[in-house]
Design an enzyme around this catalytic site. Sequence first.
Site, PDB file in Angstrom:
ATOM      1  N   GLY A  14     -36.432   3.619 -41.665  1.00  0.00           N
ATOM      2  CA  GLY A  14     -35.517   4.759 -41.515  1.00  0.00           C
ATOM      3  C   GLY A  14     -34.145   4.308 -41.065  1.00  0.00           C
ATOM      4  O   GLY A  14     -33.450   5.031 -40.351  1.00  0.00           O
ATOM      5  N   ALA A  15     -33.760   3.110 -41.487  1.00  0.00           N
ATOM      6  CA  ALA A  15     -32.493   2.518 -41.026  1.00  0.00           C
ATOM      7  C   ALA A  15     -31.289   3.006 -41.822  1.00  0.00           C
ATOM      8  O   ALA A  15     -30.169   2.584 -41.565  1.00  0.00           O
ATOM      9  CB  ALA A  15     -32.583   0.991 -41.099  1.00  0.00           C
ATOM     10  N   ARG A  17     -29.993   6.049 -41.941  1.00  0.00           N
ATOM     11  CA  ARG A  17     -29.173   7.097 -41.319  1.00  0.00           C
ATOM     12  C   ARG A  17     -29.573   7.259 -39.856  1.00  0.00           C
ATOM     13  O   ARG A  17     -30.591   6.722 -39.417  1.00  0.00           O
ATOM     14  CB  ARG A  17     -29.415   8.436 -42.030  1.00  0.00           C
ATOM     15  CG  ARG A  17     -28.905   8.454 -43.439  1.00  0.00           C
ATOM     16  CD  ARG A  17     -29.125   9.786 -44.130  1.00  0.00           C
ATOM     17  NE  ARG A  17     -30.493   9.949 -44.615  1.00  0.00           N
ATOM     18  CZ  ARG A  17     -31.277  10.973 -44.318  1.00  0.00           C
ATOM     19  NH1 ARG A  17     -30.841  11.936 -43.547  1.00  0.00           N
ATOM     20  NH2 ARG A  17     -32.500  11.050 -44.808  1.00  0.00           N
ATOM     21  N   GLY A  55     -20.060  -8.771 -39.472  1.00  0.00           N
ATOM     22  CA  GLY A  55     -20.347 -10.158 -39.093  1.00  0.00           C
ATOM     23  C   GLY A  55     -21.811 -10.432 -38.782  1.00  0.00           C
ATOM     24  O   GLY A  55     -22.165 -11.527 -38.348  1.00  0.00           O
ATOM     25  N   SER A 143     -41.413  11.320 -30.102  1.00  0.00           N
ATOM     26  CA  SER A 143     -40.536  12.480 -29.870  1.00  0.00           C
ATOM     27  C   SER A 143     -41.017  13.224 -28.631  1.00  0.00           C
ATOM     28  O   SER A 143     -42.204  13.193 -28.288  1.00  0.00           O
ATOM     29  CB  SER A 143     -40.610  13.437 -31.058  1.00  0.00           C
ATOM     30  OG  SER A 143     -40.004  14.668 -30.739  1.00  0.00           O
ATOM     31  N   TYR A 156     -45.667  17.794 -36.953  1.00  0.00           N
ATOM     32  CA  TYR A 156     -44.751  16.799 -36.362  1.00  0.00           C
ATOM     33  C   TYR A 156     -45.222  16.382 -34.961  1.00  0.00           C
ATOM     34  O   TYR A 156     -45.268  15.189 -34.634  1.00  0.00           O
ATOM     35  CB  TYR A 156     -43.349  17.411 -36.316  1.00  0.00           C
ATOM     36  CG  TYR A 156     -42.251  16.494 -35.850  1.00  0.00           C
ATOM     37  CD1 TYR A 156     -41.699  15.545 -36.705  1.00  0.00           C
ATOM     38  CD2 TYR A 156     -41.741  16.599 -34.560  1.00  0.00           C
ATOM     39  CE1 TYR A 156     -40.661  14.719 -36.277  1.00  0.00           C
ATOM     40  CE2 TYR A 156     -40.710  15.787 -34.127  1.00  0.00           C
ATOM     41  CZ  TYR A 156     -40.170  14.839 -34.988  1.00  0.00           C
ATOM     42  OH  TYR A 156     -39.148  14.030 -34.555  1.00  0.00           O
ATOM     43  N   ALA A 159     -48.270  14.183 -35.199  1.00  0.00           N
ATOM     44  CA  ALA A 159     -47.914  12.824 -35.639  1.00  0.00           C
ATOM     45  C   ALA A 159     -47.267  12.051 -34.494  1.00  0.00           C
ATOM     46  O   ALA A 159     -47.580  10.872 -34.267  1.00  0.00           O
ATOM     47  CB  ALA A 159     -46.963  12.897 -36.833  1.00  0.00           C
TER      48      ALA A 159
HETATM   49  P1  NAP Z   1     -32.701  11.221 -40.159  1.00  0.00           P
HETATM   50  O1  NAP Z   1     -31.266  11.195 -39.807  1.00  0.00           O
HETATM   51  O2  NAP Z   1     -33.234  12.357 -40.967  1.00  0.00           O
HETATM   52  O3  NAP Z   1     -33.057   9.832 -40.881  1.00  0.00           O
HETATM   53  C1  NAP Z   1     -34.368   9.583 -41.277  1.00  0.00           C
HETATM   54  C2  NAP Z   1     -34.468   8.205 -41.888  1.00  0.00           C
HETATM   55  O4  NAP Z   1     -35.860   8.015 -42.230  1.00  0.00           O
HETATM   56  C3  NAP Z   1     -33.672   8.045 -43.179  1.00  0.00           C
HETATM   57  O5  NAP Z   1     -33.081   6.776 -43.257  1.00  0.00           O
HETATM   58  C4  NAP Z   1     -34.726   8.213 -44.265  1.00  0.00           C
HETATM   59  O6  NAP Z   1     -34.468   7.505 -45.453  1.00  0.00           O
HETATM   60  C5  NAP Z   1     -35.945   7.616 -43.593  1.00  0.00           C
HETATM   61  N1  NAP Z   1     -37.176   8.103 -44.225  1.00  0.00           N
HETATM   62  C6  NAP Z   1     -37.679   9.358 -44.241  1.00  0.00           C
HETATM   63  N2  NAP Z   1     -38.800   9.408 -44.976  1.00  0.00           N
HETATM   64  C7  NAP Z   1     -39.002   8.144 -45.440  1.00  0.00           C
HETATM   65  C8  NAP Z   1     -39.968   7.561 -46.288  1.00  0.00           C
HETATM   66  N3  NAP Z   1     -41.004   8.254 -46.790  1.00  0.00           N
HETATM   67  N4  NAP Z   1     -39.847   6.241 -46.565  1.00  0.00           N
HETATM   68  C9  NAP Z   1     -38.826   5.505 -46.071  1.00  0.00           C
HETATM   69  N5  NAP Z   1     -37.882   6.009 -45.268  1.00  0.00           N
HETATM   70  C10 NAP Z   1     -37.958   7.323 -44.960  1.00  0.00           C
HETATM   71  O7  NAP Z   1     -33.628  11.193 -38.856  1.00  0.00           O
HETATM   72  P2  NAP Z   1     -33.286  10.805 -37.324  1.00  0.00           P
HETATM   73  O8  NAP Z   1     -32.885  12.027 -36.627  1.00  0.00           O
HETATM   74  O9  NAP Z   1     -32.435   9.601 -37.292  1.00  0.00           O
HETATM   75  O10 NAP Z   1     -34.756  10.454 -36.821  1.00  0.00           O
HETATM   76  C11 NAP Z   1     -35.254   9.141 -36.738  1.00  0.00           C
HETATM   77  C12 NAP Z   1     -36.617   9.177 -36.034  1.00  0.00           C
HETATM   78  O11 NAP Z   1     -36.443   9.728 -34.744  1.00  0.00           O
HETATM   79  C13 NAP Z   1     -37.640  10.044 -36.737  1.00  0.00           C
HETATM   80  O12 NAP Z   1     -38.916   9.468 -36.646  1.00  0.00           O
HETATM   81  C14 NAP Z   1     -37.595  11.332 -35.950  1.00  0.00           C
HETATM   82  O13 NAP Z   1     -38.810  12.036 -36.029  1.00  0.00           O
HETATM   83  C15 NAP Z   1     -37.332  10.800 -34.560  1.00  0.00           C
HETATM   84  N6  NAP Z   1     -36.754  11.804 -33.661  1.00  0.00           N
HETATM   85  C16 NAP Z   1     -35.544  12.358 -33.951  1.00  0.00           C
HETATM   86  C17 NAP Z   1     -35.031  13.311 -33.082  1.00  0.00           C
HETATM   87  C18 NAP Z   1     -33.704  13.962 -33.323  1.00  0.00           C
HETATM   88  O14 NAP Z   1     -33.358  14.889 -32.562  1.00  0.00           O
HETATM   89  N7  NAP Z   1     -32.912  13.564 -34.280  1.00  0.00           N
HETATM   90  C19 NAP Z   1     -35.767  13.707 -31.961  1.00  0.00           C
HETATM   91  C20 NAP Z   1     -36.994  13.113 -31.713  1.00  0.00           C
HETATM   92  C21 NAP Z   1     -37.469  12.152 -32.570  1.00  0.00           C
HETATM   93  P3  NAP Z   1     -33.272   7.940 -46.467  1.00  0.00           P
HETATM   94  O15 NAP Z   1     -31.998   7.616 -45.733  1.00  0.00           O
HETATM   95  O16 NAP Z   1     -33.496   7.089 -47.650  1.00  0.00           O
HETATM   96  O17 NAP Z   1     -33.458   9.397 -46.722  1.00  0.00           O
END
Ligand code: NAP
Length: 250
Positions: A14-15, A17, A55, A143, A156, A159
């Site tokens: 998930g790198a 974004r 870099g 989370s 969610y 998981a």
């Molecule tokens: P995000 O901005 O939606 O980014 C998600 C990333 O995961 C993207 O790079 C996406 O790929 C990748 N991804 C999703 N499904 C995938 C798949 N089947 N195979 C490969 N890559 C996949 O999410 P985020 O907010 O940064 O969240 C990152 C993690 O933190 C997640 O596990 C989320 O549950 C957890 N989290 C987030 C929050 C929050 O408030 N944001 C809170 C608690 C936990 P693409 O770029 O190719 O789409």
Amino acid sequence: MLTFKPTRTALVTGAGRGIGKSIAESLARQGVTVICVSKSADSCGATAAAIVAAGGKAKALAVDVSDGAAVAKACEQLLAEFPVIDILVNNAGITKDGLMFRMSDEDWNAVIQTNLSSAFFWTKHLARPMTKSRWGRIVNISSVSGIMGNAGQANYSAAKAGMIGLTKSLAKELASRTITVNAVAPGFIKTDMTTEFVNNTEVSSKILEAVPLKRFGEAHEIAAMTTFLCSEEAGYITGQVFAVDGGMAM
Ligand code: NAP
């Protein structure tokens, strides 16, 4: 100041974004070579390009983390190039929210498979070489929903709670090989995943009522904790869950 051996290699899922991008960039700033995984080649490619432009050392790899066979194939190819991937950050995740009575089996399975099974797939393949080199760091991005539960997020939360159980079991299984396994549990962080809530004044003020620090978190604040857990300095910490949530899960 954190210590990282210059030979360290990390894989961050998930790198492309948000939080994963910030973690990949933070590890790269420590001199770690980072394999950036996301679903779309464009998004992980952009992160790897940004790291190289700054870099650092990075490689992009588009893999659907919910597909066990695809992860196995990717690991086989990667381990032919890198004898050991020392650091694994299982961060990729999705939401498909809805109240239980309206939640389809497809939405349940997609979230469990992408957020939880994926961590099992990557760890199973990448931890074996770590056991041989007698050093490793695994961080699972869980989370606050996995700790407290959240109405509308049964899939969610299940998981993310599952990731905590996985973390604690693997910490026990892998400790004798000096591999630490920890979880980070973010609260509400400003990324694409939360744009809908953050940009809605009514919803965001309701959410912030439950956040003692009265603001949303930033991706770099999750990256800072994760980077610390991957460093030499965190070598006596395993099986723990670190909430980075403005005080929500106290
Ligand atoms: P995000 O901005 O939606 O980014 C998600 C990333 O995961 C993207 O790079 C996406 O790929 C990748 N991804 C999703 N499904 C995938 C798949 N089947 N195979 C490969 N890559 C996949 O999410 P985020 O907010 O940064 O969240 C990152 C993690 O933190 C997640 O596990 C989320 O549950 C957890 N989290 C987030 C929050 C929050 O408030 N944001 C809170 C608690 C936990 P693409 O770029 O190719 O789409």
